[in-house]
Enzyme design. Structure first.
Site, mmCIF file in Angstrom:
data_model
loop_
_atom_site.group_PDB
_atom_site.id
_atom_site.type_symbol
_atom_site.label_atom_id
_atom_site.label_comp_id
_atom_site.label_asym_id
_atom_site.label_seq_id
_atom_site.Cartn_x
_atom_site.Cartn_y
_atom_site.Cartn_z
ATOM 1 C CE LYS A 14 28.562 -20.312 -18.752
ATOM 2 N NZ LYS A 14 27.107 -20.281 -18.753
ATOM 3 C CE LYS A 54 29.321 -19.392 -22.673
ATOM 4 N NZ LYS A 54 28.085 -19.403 -21.969
#
Ligand code: PBG
Length: 326
Positions: A196, A249
């Site tokens: 992330k 992400k």
């Protein structure tokens, strides 16, 4: 030039049926996960300004929305909770009477077939907006772990089918796995937000969840956009800790990372088509500067082509309807 002297690639593009027959990457509603923002109260549906079509919803409305998703063929939702009161330790995150826990139970009751995943993080619940407990100017990794585990267990107790830790604390998957096992939820899978990034593309989400950090920023725990190989280390760490599904992400600016992860790891891979990616297409489409639906489908297709098995997207319902229309 003699036409035998070059390859005839266009021959296969001239017929619509043949193009369809040769489609390498077909999106399907079953791979979409639909994120929803849940608030306390009843009858609440508050539009999120930068995300047209996406609202903050109270539990009763979230139930209807999950059913609408199901009717479109989207069988999985990812819930984010926005509490009324925030504090230093994000204590609302594991409260059984908070919006997310209530929404999980209500959705499972009304629509048992819906696969309910919960986001596990403290940033929506802390008054400082950071993803963990803050000590001085830093988040305290190890002090945060038990709180994340407690939060995940509270979601499982409410009936969550899967939990998804997004705080980017080292050891969060292991802490949650142990917590779930000890509480009798050894069959509840963990989807790690493994790689992330600290991304500008979360901007609209932070408006939606009112979770912008009040001081500092998240670069001390989320990854720098410059890092490619480090993403592989993060994913490996999540796998060692017992993640059942891994994630990259955001998606659009990180298609290379998705592709690399898909080639390296055989674990199911999710990609998060984040809020900023949604807002960008919505805004530009609204200005009439491109065809919004086509841009949306092209982006989702690119994420699939890069190798994602699951796509978390605010466009899930609309995209599923477009897929169904063919
Ligand atoms: C919570 C969390 C965030 C997102 C998912 N989980 C925000 C953040 O890290 O700041 C972003 C999702 C999106 O932008 O759609 N930590």
């Amino acid at each position: 030039m003699n036409s035998d002297q070059y390859p005839h690639i266009r021959r296969l593009r001239r017929n619509a049926t043949l193009r369809d027959m040769l489609n390498e990457n077909r999106l399907s509603a079953s791979e979409f996960i639909y994120p929803m923002f849940v608030v306390n109260g009843t009858g609440v549906r508050t539009p999120i300004e930068p995300m047209p079509g996406i609202d903050q919803m109270s539990v009763d409305i979230a139930v209807e929305e999950a059913q609408r998703a199901m009717e479109a063929g989207v069988k999985s939702v990812l819930l984010f909770g926005i509490p009324d009161i925030k504090d230093a330790t994000g204590s609302g995150s594991s409260a059984p009477d908070e919006a997310v826990q209530q929404a999980v139970a209500a959705i499972k009751r009304a629509s048992p077939e819906t696969y309910v995943i919960t986001d596990v993080c403290l940033c929506e619940y802390t008054d400082h907006g950071h993803c963990g407990i803050v000590k001085g100017n830093d988040t305290d990794n190890d002090a945060t772990l038990p709180l994340l585990a407690e939060t995940a267990v509270s979601h499982a107790e409410a009936g969550a089918d899967m939990v998804a830790p997004s705080a980017m604390m080292d050891g969060q998957v292991a802490a949650i796995r142990n917590g779930l096992n000890e509480a009798g939820f050894s069959n509840t899978p963990v989807m790690g937000y493994s790689a992330k990034y600290a991304s500008a593309f979360y901007g609209p989400f932070r408006i939606a969840a009112d979770s912008a950090p009040q001081f500092g920023e998240r670069r001390a725990y989320q990854m720098a956009p410059n890092q490619g190989r480090e993403a592989m280390r993060e994913i490996e760490a999540d796998l060692e800790e017992g993640a059942d599904i891994i994630m990259v992400k955001p998606a659009l600016a990180y298609l290379d990372v998705i592709k690399e992860a898909a080639m390296r790891f055989d674990t199911p891979l999710a990609a998060y088509n984040v809020s900023g990616e949604y807002s960008m297409v919505a805004a530009v489409g609204c200005a009439g500067w491109l065809d919004r639906e086509r841009a949306m489908m092209e982006i989702l297709t690119s994420i699939k082509r890069a190798g994602a098995d699951l796509i978390i997207t605010y466009s899930a319902i609309e995209a599923a309807e477009l897929v169904a229309r063919g």
